[in-house]
Design a protein around this motif. Structure first.
Motif, mmCIF file in Angstrom:
data_model
loop_
_atom_site.group_PDB
_atom_site.id
_atom_site.type_symbol
_atom_site.label_atom_id
_atom_site.label_comp_id
_atom_site.label_asym_id
_atom_site.label_seq_id
_atom_site.Cartn_x
_atom_site.Cartn_y
_atom_site.Cartn_z
ATOM 1 N N LEU A 40 45.340 42.839 33.592
ATOM 2 C CA LEU A 40 45.363 43.702 34.780
ATOM 3 C C LEU A 40 46.425 43.264 35.786
ATOM 4 N N SER A 41 47.232 42.264 35.459
ATOM 5 C CA SER A 41 48.232 41.742 36.389
ATOM 6 C C SER A 41 49.193 42.841 36.825
ATOM 7 N N SER A 42 49.431 42.886 38.139
ATOM 8 C CA SER A 42 50.370 43.834 38.767
ATOM 9 C C SER A 42 49.870 45.272 38.753
ATOM 10 N N LYS A 43 48.648 45.499 38.303
ATOM 11 C CA LYS A 43 48.086 46.851 38.311
ATOM 12 C C LYS A 43 47.429 47.131 39.659
ATOM 13 N N SER A 44 47.477 48.379 40.070
ATOM 14 C CA SER A 44 46.735 48.778 41.263
ATOM 15 C C SER A 44 45.253 48.837 40.927
ATOM 16 N N VAL A 45 44.406 48.906 41.949
ATOM 17 C CA VAL A 45 42.961 48.962 41.710
ATOM 18 C C VAL A 45 42.601 50.204 40.918
ATOM 19 N N PRO A 71 53.480 43.547 44.790
ATOM 20 C CA PRO A 71 53.320 44.467 45.921
ATOM 21 C C PRO A 71 51.899 44.435 46.465
ATOM 22 N N ALA A 72 51.753 44.707 47.735
ATOM 23 C CA ALA A 72 50.430 44.707 48.363
ATOM 24 C C ALA A 72 49.510 45.688 47.650
ATOM 25 N N GLY A 73 48.273 45.253 47.381
ATOM 26 C CA GLY A 73 47.273 46.103 46.733
ATOM 27 C C GLY A 73 47.235 45.987 45.228
ATOM 28 N N THR A 79 39.563 37.002 36.477
ATOM 29 C CA THR A 79 38.624 36.151 35.743
ATOM 30 C C THR A 79 37.574 37.052 35.092
ATOM 31 N N PRO A 80 37.380 36.991 33.751
ATOM 32 C CA PRO A 80 38.040 36.145 32.753
ATOM 33 C C PRO A 80 39.514 36.532 32.566
ATOM 34 N N PRO A 81 40.293 35.628 31.951
ATOM 35 C CA PRO A 81 41.717 35.889 31.764
ATOM 36 C C PRO A 81 41.966 36.916 30.661
ATOM 37 N N PRO A 82 43.162 37.497 30.619
ATOM 38 C CA PRO A 82 43.498 38.457 29.561
ATOM 39 C C PRO A 82 43.390 37.823 28.178
ATOM 40 N N GLY A 89 30.200 45.510 29.419
ATOM 41 C CA GLY A 89 29.385 45.318 30.612
ATOM 42 C C GLY A 89 29.795 44.115 31.436
ATOM 43 N N ARG A 90 30.675 43.276 30.909
ATOM 44 C CA ARG A 90 31.126 42.080 31.634
ATOM 45 C C ARG A 90 31.922 42.512 32.872
ATOM 46 N N ILE A 91 31.712 41.803 33.986
ATOM 47 C CA ILE A 91 32.426 42.087 35.226
ATOM 48 C C ILE A 91 33.708 41.250 35.270
ATOM 49 N N ILE A 92 34.831 41.905 35.527
ATOM 50 C CA ILE A 92 36.105 41.197 35.711
ATOM 51 C C ILE A 92 36.371 41.092 37.208
ATOM 52 N N ARG A 93 36.492 39.875 37.692
ATOM 53 C CA ARG A 93 36.737 39.632 39.117
ATOM 54 C C ARG A 93 38.231 39.454 39.347
ATOM 55 N N VAL A 94 38.746 40.160 40.363
ATOM 56 C CA VAL A 94 40.196 40.171 40.572
ATOM 57 C C VAL A 94 40.542 39.779 42.010
ATOM 58 N N THR A 95 41.729 39.197 42.169
ATOM 59 C CA THR A 95 42.289 38.874 43.489
ATOM 60 C C THR A 95 43.488 39.784 43.725
ATOM 61 N N LEU A 96 43.523 40.421 44.892
ATOM 62 C CA LEU A 96 44.583 41.381 45.207
ATOM 63 C C LEU A 96 45.669 40.733 46.066
ATOM 64 N N SER A 97 46.878 41.245 45.904
ATOM 65 C CA SER A 97 48.011 40.757 46.686
ATOM 66 C C SER A 97 48.039 41.415 48.064
ATOM 67 N N GLN A 98 48.368 40.629 49.075
ATOM 68 C CA GLN A 98 48.616 41.167 50.412
ATOM 69 C C GLN A 98 50.117 41.297 50.662
ATOM 70 N N GLY A 99 50.908 41.150 49.614
ATOM 71 C CA GLY A 99 52.359 41.180 49.769
ATOM 72 C C GLY A 99 52.848 39.851 50.320
ATOM 73 N N GLY A 100 54.131 39.792 50.628
ATOM 74 C CA GLY A 100 54.691 38.578 51.214
ATOM 75 C C GLY A 100 54.194 38.383 52.630
ATOM 76 N N GLU A 101 53.904 37.159 53.012
ATOM 77 C CA GLU A 101 53.416 36.879 54.360
ATOM 78 C C GLU A 101 54.535 37.156 55.367
ATOM 79 N N THR A 102 54.217 37.883 56.426
ATOM 80 C CA THR A 102 55.214 38.230 57.442
ATOM 81 C C THR A 102 54.884 37.563 58.769
ATOM 82 N N LEU A 103 55.923 37.321 59.549
ATOM 83 C CA LEU A 103 55.792 36.627 60.822
ATOM 84 C C LEU A 103 56.639 37.328 61.876
ATOM 85 N N PHE A 104 56.341 37.064 63.151
ATOM 86 C CA PHE A 104 57.175 37.528 64.251
ATOM 87 C C PHE A 104 58.227 36.464 64.552
#
Length: 312
Positions: A40-45, A71-73, A79-82, A89-104
């Protein structure tokens, strides 16, 4: 002994039900088809949900993290890995990207080079290219301008280019003084003394005194030559009603000390400072401005942009 028989019977029934339930659940689980966990890497939700639903798997968001490579989203980690074999029925838990961290970008204008470098490092930025120019406004090695400008948004670990002052110019170089905030006669006297043509344009800004220079071109510290023109935008707000213009409202955050509040208006004519003053915590600021076309006001507190307001 007879009086315990009912309890023994109930216990036996409970054990039988428990074993039957476990057997049924185990049988149901083991009867499910074994499938391979998709990548699921780089896929949108939305894309990920469509993929896992075809495999009779579930999807659950586990968290988010900054990641400039995704990209963000989109999905950064799962987890589990590809490739792992799991049952339907197994649940795949994913972490989403917030994009690159931005600053002022902090406001570095007028700061010595050493202080500017420290301020950038403290927020996760670095100095890029450094250029030196003569200046009437700033002492040697003070920051004249930055690129990107203070208050701009930039990626973490980005570079900020600096233009540093070389001090006053030589006798053969004429620089434009900073007339913004000064009276029109002062600017006209300087222009006449250096044979510079002064062009006047009037605007109304009820937050400023009449006759005060609001903008100028060329800007301060720009080279100017004999015969060039100096354009001055001068405030002429006599008779203007207090209700005219756009209202900029800001409430100073609570705290233990005064805050340096600076308000800048950006419109079709460029950028200009319309307010700067030390204000007590909790105080309210209301000023009217006269923007040209599509405009916005940026509010800086102690050199850091705290808010941006659209202006009508």
């Amino acid at each position: 002994m007879k009086k315990f028989l009912p309890y023994l019977a109930l216990g036996a029934i409970a054990v039988a039900l428990y074993l039957s339930f476990n057997w049924a659940v185990g049988a149901a689980i083991h009867s499910r088809r074994v499938v391979m966990v998709p990548d699921l890497s780089s896929k949108s939700v939305g894309e990920a949900l469509e993929i896992v639903s075809q495999q009779q798997l579930g999807l659950e968001k586990e968290g988010e993290q900054y990641d400039k490579l995704h990209p963000a989203g989109t999905i950064v980690h799962q987890t589990p890995p590809p490739g792992m074999m799991v049952r339907e029925g197994r649940i795949i838990r994913v972490t989403l990207s917030q994009g690159g961290e931005t600053l002022f970008v902090p406001n570095l204008i007028g700061q010595p080079m050493r202080n500017a470098q420290t301020a950038l490092q403290n927020v996760g930025l670095s100095i890029g290219e450094v250029e030196h120019r003569p200046s009437l406004r700033y002492d040697k090695d003070q920051v004249m301008t930055t690129d990107p400008a203070g208050g701009a948004i930039i990626a973490k670990n980005g570079l900020v280019n600096l233009i540093l002052s070389d001090g006053p110019p030589g006798a053969d170089v004429l620089l434009t003084p900073d007339f913004v905030g000064r009276s029109l006669p002062t600017a006209q006297s300087w222009a006449a003394a250096h044979q510079i043509t002064a062009s006047i344009r009037e605007e109304a800004d009820i937050s400023k005194p009449d006759g005060e220079v609001l903008m100028q071109s060329p800007t301060a510290d720009s080279p100017i030559r004999l015969g060039d023109a100096l354009t001055l935008v001068v405030n002429q707000s006599s008779g203007a009603a207090t209700e005219q213009g756009s209202l900029v409202h800001y409430e100073v955050p609570q705290g233990s000390s005064d805050r340096d509040v600076r308000i800048v208006v950006i419109d079709e004519t460029g950028e200009r400072e319309v307010y700067r003053k030390a204000q007590a915590p909790g105080s309210k600021i209301d000023i009217h401005v006269q923007p040209k076309g599509h405009a916005r006001a940026r509010i800086f507190v102690n050199g850091v942009m705290a808010e941006e307001q659209p202006l009508q």
